[in-house]
Scaffold this motif. Structure first.
Motif, PDB file in Angstrom:
ATOM      1  N   SER A 170       0.827  -1.206   0.000  1.00 16.11           N
ATOM      2  CA  SER A 170       0.000   0.000   0.000  1.00 16.11           C
ATOM      3  C   SER A 170       0.856   1.249   0.000  1.00 16.11           C
ATOM      4  O   SER A 170       1.990   1.244   0.502  1.00 16.11           O
ATOM      5  CB  SER A 170      -0.894   0.018   1.246  1.00 16.11           C
ATOM      6  OG  SER A 170      -1.777  -1.082   1.276  1.00 16.11           O
ATOM      7  N   TYR A 207     -14.234   5.983 -10.010  1.00 21.40           N
ATOM      8  CA  TYR A 207     -13.017   5.183 -10.154  1.00 21.40           C
ATOM      9  C   TYR A 207     -13.047   4.482 -11.506  1.00 21.40           C
ATOM     10  O   TYR A 207     -14.089   3.980 -11.933  1.00 21.40           O
ATOM     11  CB  TYR A 207     -12.917   4.128  -9.060  1.00 21.40           C
ATOM     12  CG  TYR A 207     -12.874   4.685  -7.670  1.00 21.40           C
ATOM     13  CD1 TYR A 207     -14.029   4.869  -6.928  1.00 21.40           C
ATOM     14  CD2 TYR A 207     -11.653   5.035  -7.083  1.00 21.40           C
ATOM     15  CE1 TYR A 207     -13.990   5.391  -5.651  1.00 21.40           C
ATOM     16  CE2 TYR A 207     -11.605   5.550  -5.798  1.00 21.40           C
ATOM     17  CZ  TYR A 207     -12.786   5.725  -5.096  1.00 21.40           C
ATOM     18  OH  TYR A 207     -12.736   6.245  -3.828  1.00 21.40           O
ATOM     19  N   VAL A 252      -8.928   0.155 -10.895  1.00 20.52           N
ATOM     20  CA  VAL A 252      -8.560   0.447  -9.511  1.00 20.52           C
ATOM     21  C   VAL A 252      -9.732   0.260  -8.544  1.00 20.52           C
ATOM     22  O   VAL A 252      -9.548   0.379  -7.330  1.00 20.52           O
ATOM     23  CB  VAL A 252      -7.981   1.867  -9.338  1.00 20.52           C
ATOM     24  CG1 VAL A 252      -6.785   2.070 -10.253  1.00 20.52           C
ATOM     25  CG2 VAL A 252      -9.041   2.937  -9.551  1.00 20.52           C
ATOM     26  N   ARG A 279      -9.602  -1.261  -4.917  1.00 20.67           N
ATOM     27  CA  ARG A 279      -8.222  -1.210  -4.425  1.00 20.67           C
ATOM     28  C   ARG A 279      -7.810   0.199  -4.003  1.00 20.67           C
ATOM     29  O   ARG A 279      -7.071   0.357  -3.031  1.00 20.67           O
ATOM     30  CB  ARG A 279      -7.253  -1.707  -5.503  1.00 20.67           C
ATOM     31  CG  ARG A 279      -7.483  -3.129  -5.958  1.00 20.67           C
ATOM     32  CD  ARG A 279      -6.338  -3.613  -6.842  1.00 20.67           C
ATOM     33  NE  ARG A 279      -6.182  -2.835  -8.056  1.00 20.67           N
ATOM     34  CZ  ARG A 279      -5.055  -2.225  -8.426  1.00 20.67           C
ATOM     35  NH1 ARG A 279      -3.977  -2.300  -7.651  1.00 20.67           N
ATOM     36  NH2 ARG A 279      -4.995  -1.545  -9.569  1.00 20.67           N
ATOM     37  N   PHE A 280      -8.267   1.204  -4.726  1.00 17.50           N
ATOM     38  CA  PHE A 280      -7.890   2.592  -4.438  1.00 17.50           C
ATOM     39  C   PHE A 280      -9.083   3.345  -3.869  1.00 17.50           C
ATOM     40  O   PHE A 280     -10.230   3.083  -4.231  1.00 17.50           O
ATOM     41  CB  PHE A 280      -7.434   3.293  -5.716  1.00 17.50           C
ATOM     42  CG  PHE A 280      -6.138   2.808  -6.310  1.00 17.50           C
ATOM     43  CD1 PHE A 280      -5.492   1.679  -5.850  1.00 17.50           C
ATOM     44  CD2 PHE A 280      -5.556   3.503  -7.362  1.00 17.50           C
ATOM     45  CE1 PHE A 280      -4.301   1.239  -6.401  1.00 17.50           C
ATOM     46  CE2 PHE A 280      -4.372   3.086  -7.945  1.00 17.50           C
ATOM     47  CZ  PHE A 280      -3.745   1.940  -7.457  1.00 17.50           C
ATOM     48  N   MET A 305      -3.895   3.697  -1.898  1.00 12.16           N
ATOM     49  CA  MET A 305      -3.706   2.634  -2.875  1.00 12.16           C
ATOM     50  C   MET A 305      -3.336   1.350  -2.150  1.00 12.16           C
ATOM     51  O   MET A 305      -2.294   1.277  -1.503  1.00 12.16           O
ATOM     52  CB  MET A 305      -2.602   3.020  -3.866  1.00 12.16           C
ATOM     53  CG  MET A 305      -2.834   4.359  -4.556  1.00 12.16           C
ATOM     54  SD  MET A 305      -1.641   4.696  -5.859  1.00 12.16           S
ATOM     55  CE  MET A 305      -0.148   4.822  -4.899  1.00 12.16           C
ATOM     56  N   LEU A 324      -1.434  -3.151  -4.343  1.00  8.80           N
ATOM     57  CA  LEU A 324      -0.738  -2.619  -5.502  1.00  8.80           C
ATOM     58  C   LEU A 324      -0.217  -3.725  -6.403  1.00  8.80           C
ATOM     59  O   LEU A 324       0.173  -4.813  -5.935  1.00  8.80           O
ATOM     60  CB  LEU A 324       0.411  -1.713  -5.065  1.00  8.80           C
ATOM     61  CG  LEU A 324      -0.015  -0.333  -4.568  1.00  8.80           C
ATOM     62  CD1 LEU A 324       1.091   0.323  -3.774  1.00  8.80           C
ATOM     63  CD2 LEU A 324      -0.441   0.552  -5.726  1.00  8.80           C
ATOM     64  N   ASP A 326       0.595  -0.863 -11.689  1.00  7.18           N
ATOM     65  CA  ASP A 326       0.290   0.454 -11.106  1.00  7.18           C
ATOM     66  C   ASP A 326       1.492   1.390 -11.140  1.00  7.18           C
ATOM     67  O   ASP A 326       1.376   2.563 -10.763  1.00  7.18           O
ATOM     68  CB  ASP A 326      -0.192   0.298  -9.660  1.00  7.18           C
ATOM     69  CG  ASP A 326      -1.512  -0.444  -9.559  1.00  7.18           C
ATOM     70  OD1 ASP A 326      -1.657  -1.262  -8.627  1.00  7.18           O
ATOM     71  OD2 ASP A 326      -2.402  -0.201 -10.404  1.00  7.18           O
ATOM     72  N   TYR A 336       2.147   9.625 -10.763  1.00  3.20           N
ATOM     73  CA  TYR A 336       0.775   9.974 -10.397  1.00  3.20           C
ATOM     74  C   TYR A 336       0.672  11.494 -10.242  1.00  3.20           C
ATOM     75  O   TYR A 336       1.493  12.117  -9.558  1.00  3.20           O
ATOM     76  CB  TYR A 336       0.380   9.274  -9.100  1.00  3.20           C
ATOM     77  CG  TYR A 336       0.048   7.815  -9.319  1.00  3.20           C
ATOM     78  CD1 TYR A 336       1.054   6.895  -9.600  1.00  3.20           C
ATOM     79  CD2 TYR A 336      -1.264   7.361  -9.269  1.00  3.20           C
ATOM     80  CE1 TYR A 336       0.756   5.559  -9.829  1.00  3.20           C
ATOM     81  CE2 TYR A 336      -1.572   6.031  -9.489  1.00  3.20           C
ATOM     82  CZ  TYR A 336      -0.551   5.134  -9.772  1.00  3.20           C
ATOM     83  OH  TYR A 336      -0.850   3.810 -10.006  1.00  3.20           O
TER      84      TYR A 336
END
Length: 117
Positions: A16, A59, A63, A66-67, A82, A85, A89, A93
């Motif tokens: 993460s 989203y 993702v 997960r995010f 996040m 991962l 990914d 960003y």
């Protein structure tokens, strides 16, 4: 106007990271916020968005689950948690601020996220 991302780095698959984007120089609470990413050799793509008062989130499929995007208007900051991962990914960003009422937008400088064992 500044958007400053932080929190990137190296994570193992399944790990993460929490990204932050601190805003200044504009009325943060009037802007929807988004996270984008750009992997080497690929176009920049949307990851997640949140409304100006956190009343809605979006989203992209890759993702979802997960995010998590969130924001704190008192701190003029937007976050991207996040989890789980994956190597895919790996990207730079970026956060983006968008106002639709009187169109304007701002980009941050980006933070590198690398997912590798």
């Amino acid at each position: 106007v500044q958007l400053v991302e932080s929190g990137g780095g190296l994570a193992q698959p399944g790990g993460s990271l929490r990204l932050s984007c601190a805003a200044s120089g504009f009325t943060f609470s009037s802007y929807a916020m988004s996270w984008y990413r750009q992997a080497p050799g690929k176009e920049r793509e949307l990851v997640a968005s949140i409304g100006s008062v956190a009343d809605s989130t979006f989203y992209v499929d890759f993702v979802k689950g997960r995010f998590t995007i969130s924001r704190d208007n008192a701190k003029n900051t937007v976050y991207l948690q996040m989890n789980r991962l994956k190597p895919d990914d790996t990207a730079v960003y970026y956060c983006k601020a968008v106002r639709l009422s009187i169109p304007s937008h701002y980009w941050g400088q980006g933070t590198q996220v690398t997912v590798s064992s």
